[in-house]
Design an enzyme around this catalytic site. Structure first.
Site, PDB file in Angstrom:
ATOM      1  N   GLY A  11      -4.348  -7.253  24.935  1.00 13.00           N
ATOM      2  CA  GLY A  11      -2.893  -7.511  26.210  1.00 13.00           C
ATOM      3  C   GLY A  11      -2.622  -7.572  27.564  1.00 13.00           C
ATOM      4  O   GLY A  11      -3.090  -5.739  27.235  1.00 13.00           O
ATOM      5  N   HIS A  58       4.003  -8.842  21.247  1.00 15.10           N
ATOM      6  CA  HIS A  58       3.495  -7.879  22.274  1.00 15.10           C
ATOM      7  C   HIS A  58       4.341  -7.469  24.012  1.00 15.10           C
ATOM      8  O   HIS A  58       4.377  -7.230  24.084  1.00 15.10           O
ATOM      9  CB  HIS A  58       2.372  -7.007  21.686  1.00 15.10           C
ATOM     10  CG  HIS A  58       2.596  -5.256  22.400  1.00 15.10           C
ATOM     11  ND1 HIS A  58       2.844  -4.213  21.815  1.00 15.10           N
ATOM     12  CD2 HIS A  58       2.328  -5.197  23.275  1.00 15.10           C
ATOM     13  CE1 HIS A  58       2.573  -3.270  22.488  1.00 15.10           C
ATOM     14  NE2 HIS A  58       2.178  -3.782  23.391  1.00 15.10           N
ATOM     15  N   GLU A  59       3.304  -8.932  24.559  1.00 16.77           N
ATOM     16  CA  GLU A  59       2.667  -8.436  25.965  1.00 16.77           C
ATOM     17  C   GLU A  59       4.126  -9.757  25.905  1.00 16.77           C
ATOM     18  O   GLU A  59       4.671  -8.715  27.349  1.00 16.77           O
ATOM     19  CB  GLU A  59       1.812  -9.749  25.883  1.00 16.77           C
ATOM     20  CG  GLU A  59       1.168  -8.970  25.998  1.00 16.77           C
ATOM     21  CD  GLU A  59       0.398  -7.877  26.142  1.00 16.77           C
ATOM     22  OE1 GLU A  59       1.240  -6.832  27.195  1.00 16.77           O
ATOM     23  OE2 GLU A  59       0.099  -6.944  25.698  1.00 16.77           O
ATOM     24  N   GLN A 108       2.799  -4.009  33.158  1.00 13.55           N
ATOM     25  CA  GLN A 108       1.937  -2.562  32.854  1.00 13.55           C
ATOM     26  C   GLN A 108       1.718  -2.113  34.234  1.00 13.55           C
ATOM     27  O   GLN A 108       1.063  -1.372  34.194  1.00 13.55           O
ATOM     28  CB  GLN A 108       1.223  -2.948  31.830  1.00 13.55           C
ATOM     29  CG  GLN A 108       2.158  -3.132  30.473  1.00 13.55           C
ATOM     30  CD  GLN A 108       1.250  -3.745  29.436  1.00 13.55           C
ATOM     31  OE1 GLN A 108       0.981  -4.124  29.424  1.00 13.55           O
ATOM     32  NE2 GLN A 108       0.918  -2.194  28.905  1.00 13.55           N
ATOM     33  N   HIS A 157       6.861  -7.037  26.663  1.00 16.77           N
ATOM     34  CA  HIS A 157       7.478  -6.555  28.225  1.00 16.77           C
ATOM     35  C   HIS A 157       7.796  -7.136  28.700  1.00 16.77           C
ATOM     36  O   HIS A 157       8.639  -6.421  29.396  1.00 16.77           O
ATOM     37  CB  HIS A 157       5.886  -6.177  28.317  1.00 16.77           C
ATOM     38  CG  HIS A 157       4.704  -4.864  27.359  1.00 16.77           C
ATOM     39  ND1 HIS A 157       5.342  -4.055  27.850  1.00 16.77           N
ATOM     40  CD2 HIS A 157       3.903  -4.499  27.003  1.00 16.77           C
ATOM     41  CE1 HIS A 157       4.335  -2.822  27.222  1.00 16.77           C
ATOM     42  NE2 HIS A 157       3.634  -3.627  26.808  1.00 16.77           N
ATOM     43  N   CYS A 203      -0.082   0.725  22.979  1.00 16.41           N
ATOM     44  CA  CYS A 203      -0.474   0.328  23.543  1.00 16.41           C
ATOM     45  C   CYS A 203      -1.457   0.940  24.607  1.00 16.41           C
ATOM     46  O   CYS A 203      -1.077   2.346  24.783  1.00 16.41           O
ATOM     47  CB  CYS A 203       1.565   0.333  23.965  1.00 16.41           C
ATOM     48  SG  CYS A 203       2.008  -0.244  26.083  1.00 16.41           S
ATOM     49  N   LEU A 204      -1.587   0.013  26.429  1.00 11.19           N
ATOM     50  CA  LEU A 204      -2.441   1.077  27.252  1.00 11.19           C
ATOM     51  C   LEU A 204      -1.069   1.762  27.624  1.00 11.19           C
ATOM     52  O   LEU A 204      -1.726   2.383  28.442  1.00 11.19           O
ATOM     53  CB  LEU A 204      -2.987  -0.283  27.620  1.00 11.19           C
ATOM     54  CG  LEU A 204      -4.087  -1.285  27.528  1.00 11.19           C
ATOM     55  CD1 LEU A 204      -4.691  -2.772  28.078  1.00 11.19           C
ATOM     56  CD2 LEU A 204      -5.332  -0.261  26.745  1.00 11.19           C
TER      57      LEU A 204
END
Length: 161
Positions: free
Chosen positions: A46, A132-133, A51, A136, A90-91
């Site tokens: 995701g 999660h997204e 991000q 963000h 997380c990226l």
């Protein structure tokens, strides 16, 4: 399409609330394609626009199941049911995972690249990725809501967001 630079913690953009998208045009379509390409290149499941430094309410999710790639603009969780706790990464926070409580099942409403509204029912890992997204988009990182946070040495292939 192009791969974008993923913003890393502690960049302040990760803690800001993204703005609603009102223009559905070629720029938005390019953003969605770039986000998907960036997510796949980083072995993520995701990615949210903040991000990559863009404060717009846009996410892409692909957990590797039959649902495939989901592109969603202005997502809103309409229903939450049950509870699951599981690991997340997380990226934007490499090398850190955490155990996070999430709803087991959610219903999300959003818009596609053309502005058409649609809903998705997501369960389990798919629901976790959406939550999660969407966090963000609200400036919330998983490390702020995790029951525990810990370092990891190897990043699994497409196993964590």
């Amino acid at each position: 399409m192009s791969i974008r630079l993923i913003v890393k913690e502690p960049d302040p953009v990760l803690h800001e609330v993204a703005k609603e998208v009102t223009k559905f045009n070629a720029n938005l379509q390019k953003l969605l394609k770039d986000m998907a390409e960036t997510m796949y290149d980083a072995n993520g499941v995701g990615l949210a626009a903040p991000q990559i430094g863009i404060l717009k309410r846009v996410i892409v999710v692909d957990v590797g199941d039959e649902s495939g790639l989901v592109e969603m603009v202005n997502p809103v969780i309409l229903e939450r049911e049950g509870e699951q706790i599981g690991p997340e990464g997380c990226l934007s926070i490499p090398g850190i995972n955490g155990d996070v409580r999430r709803a087991e099942r959610i219903v999300v409403e959003g818009q596609d690249a053309a502005g058409e509204r649609f809903t998705i029912e997501a369960k389990g890992y798919f629901a976790r990725a959406f939550q999660h997204e969407i966090d963000h988009l609200n400036g919330i990182l998983f490390t702020e809501i995790a029951d525990s946070v810990y370092e990891v040495t190897d990043r699994p292939e497409r196993g964590d967001e």
